[in-house]
Design an enzyme around this catalytic site. Structure first.
Site, PDB file in Angstrom:
ATOM      1  N   HIS A  20      61.375   9.627  -2.253  1.00  0.00           N
ATOM      2  CA  HIS A  20      61.992   8.225  -2.643  1.00  0.00           C
ATOM      3  C   HIS A  20      63.149   7.926  -1.433  1.00  0.00           C
ATOM      4  O   HIS A  20      64.269   8.343  -1.637  1.00  0.00           O
ATOM      5  CB  HIS A  20      62.634   8.250  -4.022  1.00  0.00           C
ATOM      6  CG  HIS A  20      63.213   7.178  -4.548  1.00  0.00           C
ATOM      7  ND1 HIS A  20      62.801   6.733  -5.636  1.00  0.00           N
ATOM      8  CD2 HIS A  20      64.254   6.307  -3.950  1.00  0.00           C
ATOM      9  CE1 HIS A  20      63.512   5.584  -5.939  1.00  0.00           C
ATOM     10  NE2 HIS A  20      64.308   5.167  -4.788  1.00  0.00           N
ATOM     11  N   HIS A  22      64.707   4.121   0.787  1.00  0.00           N
ATOM     12  CA  HIS A  22      64.632   2.840   1.033  1.00  0.00           C
ATOM     13  C   HIS A  22      65.231   2.852   2.594  1.00  0.00           C
ATOM     14  O   HIS A  22      66.354   3.217   2.929  1.00  0.00           O
ATOM     15  CB  HIS A  22      65.864   2.087   0.520  1.00  0.00           C
ATOM     16  CG  HIS A  22      65.654   2.288  -1.241  1.00  0.00           C
ATOM     17  ND1 HIS A  22      65.076   1.242  -1.802  1.00  0.00           N
ATOM     18  CD2 HIS A  22      66.223   3.092  -2.174  1.00  0.00           C
ATOM     19  CE1 HIS A  22      64.859   1.613  -3.321  1.00  0.00           C
ATOM     20  NE2 HIS A  22      65.748   2.935  -3.319  1.00  0.00           N
ATOM     21  N   LYS A 113      55.382   1.406  -7.621  1.00  0.00           N
ATOM     22  CA  LYS A 113      56.675   1.174  -8.215  1.00  0.00           C
ATOM     23  C   LYS A 113      56.906   0.244  -9.111  1.00  0.00           C
ATOM     24  O   LYS A 113      56.723  -0.924  -9.021  1.00  0.00           O
ATOM     25  CB  LYS A 113      57.886   0.920  -6.958  1.00  0.00           C
ATOM     26  CG  LYS A 113      59.268   1.598  -7.293  1.00  0.00           C
ATOM     27  CD  LYS A 113      59.756   2.697  -7.676  1.00  0.00           C
ATOM     28  CE  LYS A 113      61.192   2.722  -8.357  1.00  0.00           C
ATOM     29  NZ  LYS A 113      62.054   2.822  -7.480  1.00  0.00           N
ATOM     30  N   HIS A 150      61.507   3.096 -12.069  1.00  0.00           N
ATOM     31  CA  HIS A 150      63.074   3.097 -12.091  1.00  0.00           C
ATOM     32  C   HIS A 150      63.257   3.170 -13.509  1.00  0.00           C
ATOM     33  O   HIS A 150      63.050   2.120 -14.433  1.00  0.00           O
ATOM     34  CB  HIS A 150      63.572   1.886 -11.356  1.00  0.00           C
ATOM     35  CG  HIS A 150      65.259   1.825 -11.709  1.00  0.00           C
ATOM     36  ND1 HIS A 150      65.822   2.074 -10.332  1.00  0.00           N
ATOM     37  CD2 HIS A 150      66.017   1.708 -12.683  1.00  0.00           C
ATOM     38  CE1 HIS A 150      67.098   2.155 -10.764  1.00  0.00           C
ATOM     39  NE2 HIS A 150      67.219   1.800 -12.031  1.00  0.00           N
ATOM     40  N   HIS A 188      64.778   9.333  -9.655  1.00  0.00           N
ATOM     41  CA  HIS A 188      66.296   9.879  -9.480  1.00  0.00           C
ATOM     42  C   HIS A 188      66.953  10.084 -10.832  1.00  0.00           C
ATOM     43  O   HIS A 188      67.660   9.128 -11.255  1.00  0.00           O
ATOM     44  CB  HIS A 188      67.128   8.677  -8.879  1.00  0.00           C
ATOM     45  CG  HIS A 188      66.557   7.075  -8.950  1.00  0.00           C
ATOM     46  ND1 HIS A 188      66.391   6.607 -10.304  1.00  0.00           N
ATOM     47  CD2 HIS A 188      66.248   6.098  -8.066  1.00  0.00           C
ATOM     48  CE1 HIS A 188      65.988   5.320 -10.040  1.00  0.00           C
ATOM     49  NE2 HIS A 188      65.838   5.039  -8.955  1.00  0.00           N
ATOM     50  N   ASP A 261      66.645   8.823  -2.494  1.00  0.00           N
ATOM     51  CA  ASP A 261      67.112   7.510  -2.903  1.00  0.00           C
ATOM     52  C   ASP A 261      68.191   6.854  -1.942  1.00  0.00           C
ATOM     53  O   ASP A 261      68.973   6.216  -2.477  1.00  0.00           O
ATOM     54  CB  ASP A 261      67.472   7.353  -4.548  1.00  0.00           C
ATOM     55  CG  ASP A 261      67.867   6.093  -4.962  1.00  0.00           C
ATOM     56  OD1 ASP A 261      67.066   5.020  -4.424  1.00  0.00           O
ATOM     57  OD2 ASP A 261      68.794   5.730  -5.794  1.00  0.00           O
TER      58      ASP A 261
HETATM   59  C1  NCD Z   1      68.736   1.074  -4.627  1.00  0.00           C
HETATM   60  C2  NCD Z   1      68.518   0.217  -3.391  1.00  0.00           C
HETATM   61  O1  NCD Z   1      69.605  -0.226  -2.846  1.00  0.00           O
HETATM   62  O2  NCD Z   1      67.551  -0.466  -2.912  1.00  0.00           O
HETATM   63  N1  NCD Z   1      69.981   1.178  -4.942  1.00  0.00           N
HETATM   64  C3  NCD Z   1      70.419   2.389  -5.803  1.00  0.00           C
HETATM   65  O3  NCD Z   1      71.507   2.217  -6.419  1.00  0.00           O
HETATM   66  N2  NCD Z   1      69.895   3.371  -6.113  1.00  0.00           N
HETATM   67  C4  NCD Z   1      67.615   0.825  -5.480  1.00  0.00           C
HETATM   68  C5  NCD Z   1      67.238   1.797  -6.378  1.00  0.00           C
HETATM   69  O4  NCD Z   1      66.589   2.720  -6.127  1.00  0.00           O
HETATM   70  O5  NCD Z   1      67.692   1.659  -7.876  1.00  0.00           O
HETATM   71 ZN    ZN Z   2      65.829   3.863  -5.186  1.00  0.00          ZN
END
Ligand code: NCD
Ligand code: ZN
Length: 359
Positions: A20, A22, A113, A150, A188, A261
């Site tokens: 996971h 970003h 997702k 999520h 998460h 995450d």
């Molecule tokens: C994530 C993001 O910034 O894309 N932010 C977070 O607080 N974890 C999105 C997510 O996974 O909830």
């Molecule tokens: Zn995330």
């Protein structure tokens, strides 16, 4: 967290994957891709871009942009060869069973997702009514495409600290009952409720855990002044939840595995009157997880969590490369250059961790 002194000086692990992450897009990739590639082989790339990754064409174009960035970066050639971004689709109210079939057959898409609309960063296009997803979930079940959740409800009147627990009660139980063969990852997780819930399910239901939810609790976020770099969603909970997460992560249960995450937001977007949610950790994720496991004397359980249970859940082989951690302090950089002259502040910026990556 009480550090445990032990005699382990080096720890070689099968190369971890991040289930996971970003990476964002375009210029952000110049920072995020080399960081991810330095530690992980496979990374499951979250689709919450603007606009989101909604179909196979979006996913394959996004993967190309990531790989192009990788090639032009200064990452070692063996890490370049090993890095393998895996794509996810962003479920919307308009996703169809046909979209799922095409995605499953593409070989490009690893999972789908689900963001409840409004739950977190870039989730405005998310699902507004999970009951309308029946055909899509059936198709995912049929094609063995995992659903990544999520797991927070979004109604305004529900307290931010209760949103994960309410999701288990109101939504997840129903999805599992209606689609018993659907592979599900609750992403998460942040509560003992979620840990207990996952433990009570069959092998088709698992969870990822971030470094921040193993190492910190809401006191770190709020006591002595608000600390925006600890703000992520789902929000850090009380210490009793943190302890249970650390227990299950280090228990050797294959239901819990690594998902950082890691969620980059420029420093000025975090240190603001209305700061963005997300902790950036991928550059230091392995030293963070090692520190967390070490704090409870469970380094022997680290490799299962970082490198075995994720592939096992996804039905993939474990990696052949390895990474070595050394029990040598490292100072976390105060920030990294990010795009357009901005910076990116990692979790634990400027602090010292007892474990580092052997270069
Ligand atoms: C994530 C993001 O910034 O894309 N932010 C977070 O607080 N974890 C999105 C997510 O996974 O909830
Ligand atoms: Zn995330």
């Amino acid at each position: 967290m009480i550090p445990v002194t032990n005699s382990i000086k080096e720890l070689t692990l099968l190369q971890p994957d991040d289930w996971h992450i970003h990476l964002r897009d375009d210029q952000a990739l110049a920072t995020t891709v080399p960081h991810a590639a330095s530690s992980f082989n496979r990374v499951i790339c979250m689709p919450n871009l603007v606009p989101p990754v909604k179909n196979v064409n979006d996913a394959s174009a996004y993967r190309e942009r990531i790989l192009q960035q990788l090639q032009s970066s200064a990452v070692d050639s063996d890490r370049k060869a090993a890095f393998d971004p895996r794509m996810t689709l962003y479920l919307t109210d308009n996703t169809t069973a046909k979209d799922i079939e095409i995605a499953a057959q593409s070989g490009i898409v690893q999972a789908v997702k689900l963001y409840p609309a409004g739950a977190t960063t870039n989730s405005a296009d998310g699902v507004t009514d999970i009951n309308a997803c029946v055909a899509v979930f059936e198709a995912m079940e049929k094609y063995n495409l995992p659903l990544l959740l999520h797991g927070e409800v979004t109604h305004d009147h529900i307290d931010i600290f209760d949103r994960e627990k309410r999701f288990l009660e109101d939504i997840l139980g129903q999805i599992i009952a209606k689609f018993p063969a659907l592979k599900i990852v609750m992403e998460h997780i942040t509560t003992s409720d979620a840990a207990d819930f996952i433990l009570a399910q069959g092998n088709q239901v698992a969870a990822t855990i971030t470094p921040q939810h193993l190492m910190f609790n809401r006191n770190h976020l709020l006591l002595g002044g608000i600390k925006p770099h600890f703000y992520c969603l789902p929000i850090l909970k009380r210490e009793s939840h943190q302890k249970v997460l650390l227990d299950v992560a280090t228990s050797g249960s294959p239901k819990f595995f690594l998902g950082t995450d890691s969620a980059p937001h420029a420093t000025d977007q975090k240190e603001a009157a209305c700061g963005c949610a997300g902790c950036y950790s991928s550059s230091i994720a392995l030293p963070l997880y090692a520190t967390a496991f070490d704090s409870v004397g469970k380094l022997d359980k680290l490799e299962g969590f970082t490198s075995r249970f994720g592939p096992q859940f996804y039905g993939l082989p474990v990696n052949e490369t390895t990474v070595t951690l050394v029990n040598q302090p490292m100072q976390v950089p105060t920030n990294y250059p990010y795009f357009d002259g901005s910076t990116l502040t990692p979790l634990m910026a400027g602090e010292t961790l007892p474990w580092s990556l052997k270069l």
